[in-house]
Design a protein around this motif. Structure first.
Motif, mmCIF file in Angstrom:
data_model
loop_
_atom_site.group_PDB
_atom_site.id
_atom_site.type_symbol
_atom_site.label_atom_id
_atom_site.label_comp_id
_atom_site.label_asym_id
_atom_site.label_seq_id
_atom_site.Cartn_x
_atom_site.Cartn_y
_atom_site.Cartn_z
ATOM 1 N N LEU A 24 -79.253 -55.336 47.693
ATOM 2 C CA LEU A 24 -80.482 -56.118 47.684
ATOM 3 C C LEU A 24 -81.677 -55.276 48.106
ATOM 4 O O LEU A 24 -82.758 -55.356 47.506
ATOM 5 N N ALA A 25 -81.492 -54.455 49.132
ATOM 6 C CA ALA A 25 -82.574 -53.576 49.576
ATOM 7 C C ALA A 25 -82.946 -52.587 48.478
ATOM 8 O O ALA A 25 -84.133 -52.292 48.258
ATOM 9 N N ALA A 26 -81.936 -52.071 47.768
ATOM 10 C CA ALA A 26 -82.195 -51.129 46.688
ATOM 11 C C ALA A 26 -82.975 -51.787 45.550
ATOM 12 O O ALA A 26 -83.733 -51.116 44.833
ATOM 13 N N ALA A 27 -82.807 -53.097 45.389
ATOM 14 C CA ALA A 27 -83.543 -53.833 44.356
ATOM 15 C C ALA A 27 -84.962 -54.161 44.787
ATOM 16 O O ALA A 27 -85.732 -54.708 43.983
ATOM 17 N N GLY A 28 -85.313 -53.886 46.047
ATOM 18 C CA GLY A 28 -86.673 -54.102 46.515
ATOM 19 C C GLY A 28 -86.850 -55.261 47.464
ATOM 20 O O GLY A 28 -87.988 -55.607 47.814
ATOM 21 N N ARG B 167 -86.162 -61.393 50.734
ATOM 22 C CA ARG B 167 -87.561 -61.704 50.450
ATOM 23 C C ARG B 167 -88.175 -60.633 49.545
ATOM 24 O O ARG B 167 -88.046 -59.429 49.814
ATOM 25 N N LYS B 168 -88.830 -61.052 48.475
ATOM 26 C CA LYS B 168 -89.588 -60.138 47.644
ATOM 27 C C LYS B 168 -90.913 -59.869 48.355
ATOM 28 O O LYS B 168 -91.646 -60.803 48.677
ATOM 29 N N PRO B 169 -91.246 -58.628 48.648
ATOM 30 C CA PRO B 169 -92.473 -58.352 49.406
ATOM 31 C C PRO B 169 -93.707 -58.918 48.710
ATOM 32 O O PRO B 169 -93.780 -58.987 47.484
ATOM 33 N N GLY B 170 -94.651 -59.322 49.549
ATOM 34 C CA GLY B 170 -95.907 -59.866 49.049
ATOM 35 C C GLY B 170 -96.227 -61.163 49.729
ATOM 36 O O GLY B 170 -95.368 -61.773 50.377
ATOM 37 N N ARG C 130 -87.252 -59.703 39.761
ATOM 38 C CA ARG C 130 -88.270 -59.830 38.722
ATOM 39 C C ARG C 130 -88.662 -61.293 38.498
ATOM 40 O O ARG C 130 -89.819 -61.603 38.200
ATOM 41 N N ALA C 131 -87.692 -62.204 38.648
ATOM 42 C CA ALA C 131 -87.949 -63.626 38.398
ATOM 43 C C ALA C 131 -88.807 -64.271 39.479
ATOM 44 O O ALA C 131 -89.461 -65.289 39.233
ATOM 45 N N LEU C 132 -88.806 -63.697 40.687
ATOM 46 C CA LEU C 132 -89.539 -64.275 41.805
ATOM 47 C C LEU C 132 -90.998 -63.838 41.823
ATOM 48 O O LEU C 132 -91.326 -62.706 41.451
ATOM 49 N N ARG C 133 -91.852 -64.732 42.285
ATOM 50 C CA ARG C 133 -93.234 -64.359 42.560
ATOM 51 C C ARG C 133 -93.277 -63.504 43.832
ATOM 52 O O ARG C 133 -92.349 -63.538 44.645
ATOM 53 N N PRO C 134 -94.346 -62.743 44.053
ATOM 54 C CA PRO C 134 -94.479 -62.019 45.328
ATOM 55 C C PRO C 134 -94.347 -62.983 46.504
ATOM 56 O O PRO C 134 -94.929 -64.067 46.501
ATOM 57 N N GLY C 135 -93.564 -62.592 47.499
ATOM 58 C CA GLY C 135 -93.312 -63.451 48.640
ATOM 59 C C GLY C 135 -92.173 -64.425 48.426
ATOM 60 O O GLY C 135 -91.796 -65.151 49.345
ATOM 61 N N GLY C 136 -91.600 -64.454 47.205
ATOM 62 C CA GLY C 136 -90.507 -65.368 46.918
ATOM 63 C C GLY C 136 -89.233 -65.009 47.661
ATOM 64 O O GLY C 136 -89.038 -63.866 48.099
ATOM 65 N N LEU C 137 -88.342 -65.982 47.781
ATOM 66 C CA LEU C 137 -87.133 -65.821 48.578
ATOM 67 C C LEU C 137 -85.896 -66.042 47.716
ATOM 68 O O LEU C 137 -85.812 -67.020 46.965
ATOM 69 N N PHE C 138 -84.940 -65.132 47.830
ATOM 70 C CA PHE C 138 -83.634 -65.245 47.178
ATOM 71 C C PHE C 138 -82.608 -65.529 48.258
ATOM 72 O O PHE C 138 -82.463 -64.761 49.211
ATOM 73 N N VAL C 139 -81.891 -66.637 48.128
ATOM 74 C CA VAL C 139 -80.937 -67.069 49.146
ATOM 75 C C VAL C 139 -79.531 -67.058 48.562
ATOM 76 O O VAL C 139 -79.271 -67.695 47.533
ATOM 77 N N ILE C 140 -78.640 -66.349 49.213
ATOM 78 C CA ILE C 140 -77.231 -66.312 48.832
ATOM 79 C C ILE C 140 -76.446 -67.070 49.890
ATOM 80 O O ILE C 140 -76.433 -66.679 51.061
#
Length: 245
Positions: A213-217, A239-242, A153-163
């Motif tokens: 992560l996949a379940a979260a979208g 990656r958040k799709p978009g 939710r915090a990311l813009r479309p196309g944003g990336l979450f890195v662990i």
């Protein structure tokens, strides 16, 4: 203990018998002098990898390929060294320990610091890059969906979450058995003592993290972090799709 500037054994025992939040408040002034701080090699490898071809889709050119950045469970702000090098926009750290945030604010006064529970992040569509290092062991498997949904939710479309993760230890290594012993000790501690202190090294297998992560979208990839020098590790790229900004 660990170094002349680190916590004593007594201080660590007091921390371990506290809640997670209170324990980190107590440890915060000496945290950076312990092995618990994310190694510089993993941070450097993250920057080196995300500045190269590991990014899915077209990557913006230049030394700062992302806009705004978020460090989730930021602690004393080690992840800020990554965001500063990868983000050309404002950077924010979020943690629920006031003590850790105080240390982070002192080290990086020009960043934004937010005290909040990572399971209920107070952001929406505000960031292009989110990172987290060394924090997933503080979340039980059943808590990860809320954590990952909040980052999504915090990311813009196309944003990336890195662990950022260290390289998995083989069964033959001392570290494998040390982490197993630590987890057993923590489970025994939490069975007989309150409040609980949730910190388990062996509750975050790659397959389970990828599924959550996949379940979260997210669209998920796992890559090897390639350092410019020294040791690396593994990165989960979610990656958040978009279309990326």
């Amino acid at each position: 203990m660990f170094s002349p500037h680190g916590p004593s054994l007594r201080e660590l025992c007091v921390q371990a018998l506290s809640s997670v939040e209170r324990g980190y408040d107590l440890l915060a002034p000496k945290f950076d002098h312990t092995p618990f701080r994310t190694p510089a090699g993993i941070l450097d490898a993250t920057v080196h990898t995300l500045s190269g071809p590991a990014l899915s889709g077209p990557a913006p050119s230049g030394p700062a390929p992302f806009g705004s950045g978020l460090d989730v469970c930021c602690g004393t702000g080690a992840g800020m060294t990554v965001l500063r090098r990868l983000c050309r926009g404002p950077v924010t750290g979020v943690d629920f320990s006031a003590g850790m945030l105080a240390q982070a604010r002192e080290a990086h006064p020009d960043a934004t610091w937010v005290r909040a529970d990572a399971r209920a992040l107070p952001f929406a569509d505000g960031f292009d890059l989110a990172v987290t290092f060394g924090a997933l062991g503080h979340f039980l498997p059943g808590e990860r969906p809320a954590l990952f949904a909040g980052v999504h939710r915090a990311l813009r479309p196309g944003g990336l979450f890195v662990i950022g993760l260290g390289t998995p230890a083989p069964v033959s290594s001392v570290w494998y058995w040390a982490t197993l012993g630590f987890d057993v000790a923590m489970r025994v501690r939490n069975a007989v003592w309150r409040p609980p202190f949730v910190m388990y090294y062996r509750t975050t297998p790659l397959a389970a993290l990828s599924e959550d992560l996949a379940a979260a979208g997210f669209l998920v990839r796992i890559v090897t972090a390639t350092p410019s020098e020294g040791a690396g590790g593994l990165l989960i790229l979610a990656r958040k799709p978009g279309p990326a900004a």
